[in-house]
Write an enzyme that holds these catalytic residues in place. Sequence first.
Site, PDB file in Angstrom:
ATOM      1  N   ARG A   1       0.836  -1.205   0.000  1.00  0.00           N
ATOM      2  CA  ARG A   1       0.000   0.000   0.000  1.00  0.00           C
ATOM      3  C   ARG A   1       0.872   1.256   0.000  1.00  0.00           C
ATOM      4  O   ARG A   1       0.483   2.294  -0.518  1.00  0.00           O
ATOM      5  CB  ARG A   1      -0.974  -0.003   1.193  1.00  0.00           C
ATOM      6  CG  ARG A   1      -1.903   1.210   1.214  1.00  0.00           C
ATOM      7  CD  ARG A   1      -3.173   0.982   2.045  1.00  0.00           C
ATOM      8  NE  ARG A   1      -2.875   0.379   3.334  1.00  0.00           N
ATOM      9  CZ  ARG A   1      -2.426   1.039   4.415  1.00  0.00           C
ATOM     10  NH1 ARG A   1      -2.251   2.345   4.354  1.00  0.00           N
ATOM     11  NH2 ARG A   1      -2.186   0.396   5.532  1.00  0.00           N
TER      12      ARG A   1
ATOM     13  N   TYR B   1     -16.636  15.588 -15.417  1.00  0.00           N
ATOM     14  CA  TYR B   1     -17.006  14.163 -15.359  1.00  0.00           C
ATOM     15  C   TYR B   1     -17.959  13.891 -14.185  1.00  0.00           C
ATOM     16  O   TYR B   1     -17.738  14.381 -13.076  1.00  0.00           O
ATOM     17  CB  TYR B   1     -15.729  13.327 -15.224  1.00  0.00           C
ATOM     18  CG  TYR B   1     -15.993  11.860 -15.052  1.00  0.00           C
ATOM     19  CD1 TYR B   1     -16.380  11.078 -16.126  1.00  0.00           C
ATOM     20  CD2 TYR B   1     -15.879  11.256 -13.807  1.00  0.00           C
ATOM     21  CE1 TYR B   1     -16.640   9.728 -15.971  1.00  0.00           C
ATOM     22  CE2 TYR B   1     -16.126   9.907 -13.639  1.00  0.00           C
ATOM     23  CZ  TYR B   1     -16.523   9.148 -14.729  1.00  0.00           C
ATOM     24  OH  TYR B   1     -16.785   7.813 -14.571  1.00  0.00           O
TER      25      TYR B   1
ATOM     26  N   ASP C   1      -7.514  17.166 -15.442  1.00  0.00           N
ATOM     27  CA  ASP C   1      -7.842  15.775 -15.750  1.00  0.00           C
ATOM     28  C   ASP C   1      -7.614  15.604 -17.253  1.00  0.00           C
ATOM     29  O   ASP C   1      -8.361  16.133 -18.073  1.00  0.00           O
ATOM     30  CB  ASP C   1      -9.307  15.508 -15.354  1.00  0.00           C
ATOM     31  CG  ASP C   1      -9.750  14.080 -15.660  1.00  0.00           C
ATOM     32  OD1 ASP C   1      -9.156  13.441 -16.550  1.00  0.00           O
ATOM     33  OD2 ASP C   1     -10.708  13.607 -15.004  1.00  0.00           O
TER      34      ASP C   1
ATOM     35  N   LYS D   1      -9.009   4.394 -19.133  1.00  0.00           N
ATOM     36  CA  LYS D   1      -9.378   4.784 -20.492  1.00  0.00           C
ATOM     37  C   LYS D   1      -8.169   4.649 -21.421  1.00  0.00           C
ATOM     38  O   LYS D   1      -7.717   3.550 -21.648  1.00  0.00           O
ATOM     39  CB  LYS D   1      -9.949   6.207 -20.458  1.00  0.00           C
ATOM     40  CG  LYS D   1     -10.926   6.464 -19.282  1.00  0.00           C
ATOM     41  CD  LYS D   1     -12.231   5.718 -19.396  1.00  0.00           C
ATOM     42  CE  LYS D   1     -13.080   5.812 -18.124  1.00  0.00           C
ATOM     43  NZ  LYS D   1     -13.350   7.144 -17.623  1.00  0.00           N
TER      44      LYS D   1
HETATM   45  C1  LIG Z   1     -13.762   7.700 -16.371  1.00  0.00           C
HETATM   46  C2  LIG Z   1     -13.313   9.041 -15.956  1.00  0.00           C
HETATM   47  C3  LIG Z   1     -12.990   9.318 -14.623  1.00  0.00           C
HETATM   48  C4  LIG Z   1     -13.132   8.297 -13.529  1.00  0.00           C
HETATM   49  O1  LIG Z   1     -12.237   7.254 -13.701  1.00  0.00           O
HETATM   50  P1  LIG Z   1     -12.489   5.771 -13.098  1.00  0.00           P
HETATM   51  O2  LIG Z   1     -11.261   5.046 -13.527  1.00  0.00           O
HETATM   52  O3  LIG Z   1     -13.757   5.247 -13.691  1.00  0.00           O
HETATM   53  O4  LIG Z   1     -12.600   5.929 -11.617  1.00  0.00           O
HETATM   54  C5  LIG Z   1     -12.533  10.588 -14.321  1.00  0.00           C
HETATM   55  N1  LIG Z   1     -12.416  11.549 -15.254  1.00  0.00           N
HETATM   56  C6  LIG Z   1     -12.733  11.320 -16.542  1.00  0.00           C
HETATM   57  C7  LIG Z   1     -12.593  12.413 -17.531  1.00  0.00           C
HETATM   58  C8  LIG Z   1     -13.193  10.065 -16.938  1.00  0.00           C
HETATM   59  O5  LIG Z   1     -13.517   9.850 -18.217  1.00  0.00           O
END
Ligand SMILES: *Cc1c(COP(=O)(O)O)cnc(C)c1O
Length: 435
Positions: free
Chosen positions: A95, A148, A220, A245
Amino acid sequence: MDRTAIGFGEGHTPEAEWFDELRRRRIKGPISTQNRSLPRSLSPETLAVHAGTYEDPVTGAVGTPIFQTSTFHLDEASYDAFSDGALRDVPIYSRYGNPSQWSVQEKIAALEGAESAVVTSSGMAAIAATIYALTNSGSHIISAYDVYGGTYNLLREDMPSAGREVTFVDPLDLEAVRAAIRPETQLLLFESLTNPMLKAPDIRGLAQIARECGALLVIDNTFLSPINVRPLNLGADIVIHSATKYLGGHSDLTAGAATGRRKFVDRVWSQVLRFGGTLDPLVCFLLERGIKTLALRIRAQNENAVAIAEYLASSKYVEAVYHPALGGKGYSDLRLQDYQGFGGMVSFEVVGGDTGALRFMEHLTLPYVATSLGGVESLVSMPSNTSHSSLTKKQKDMIGINPGLIRLSVGIENVGDLIDDIQESLKAACEVKAP
Ligand SMILES: *Cc1c(COP(=O)(O)O)cnc(C)c1O
């Protein structure tokens, strides 16, 4: 066992006082001397393949082994790390850190041009840890009203009771961002490309505002990836990813990352440590393997998405197409030289509203109807009945989610095959024959 001999336990600074001490002199990383540390000036294609790889001194394995262990032998270096408060740099307990994490962290940090990165169990874990780590109770956060959904819910549902107030603004409207600033503003949180309208806010402009008011800018970068834009170079302080993603890229893992200067990432790391959103070594392996082809995948997805956006713009069955390469409202101020491309997302409105859009999706044979994005396979969904289903009509109007809106995550398939499939399905959905 003398682990110092194979490179652990070196590099932490003797003058280290305590880990959260922001004045502490920091090295980049954590990486061991076994991790490939390459100059950040190398091309992203090269960094994606080589940066961070753990070079096993015993076997000479070409790929990073999976360090599937929760804990490590304690030795002198471990005890020194405890007394120095440098627990992030030495393998002690997974961790806190694990060589599988360090390898993929170094790869992500190198790609974003950062000193350090921390990987987490999901994108939301990275976002939550970053917000908590870099703001205090009594502070104020500015974000976008179309951020998001998970981030929006975190900011709306959890921040007020945690003593953080949040103002939501239009991310393209820098004057609105400036007007939202308060003396206690500590964090600006925006996305490099928004969902589902694919707006690209002016990152340099946001960074300028953050600097003027002494706040930190968090971007992000999930939708664009470091292949298309490196927000740290444009003035952002921290870059976050849902590695689920594009970074992972194969729709086979859930992970997140936060990257930037080590003094900030150390704070995020210690928050992750307390929240428990650590990333498992096996998933680190999948993520590291996925990122090796990031540059190739993104190049293919950039090109496929532009070709599909252009095709859609020419179709009589499509009311509107949203993609930065097509220009239009919101993109006029875009500094194109800051971007290598705009990724694989295309949004568009099908003639016939939501009914037409549903029929269109039913006819598709190649893309799967599914949420998420960024994988090698094309995925398609409607924001109005998935990610944005809880919004009121007024909120949808404000964001620009009109009836018939489809969000397509374009994969790396042959673009001709995809366009044929889209063409057939639009025709079948929109030319409903009289009975
Ligand atoms: C999917 C997504 C998230 C969240 O990510 P997870 O891996 O599902 O927790 C945050 N920001 C954006 C822009 C996303 O597309």
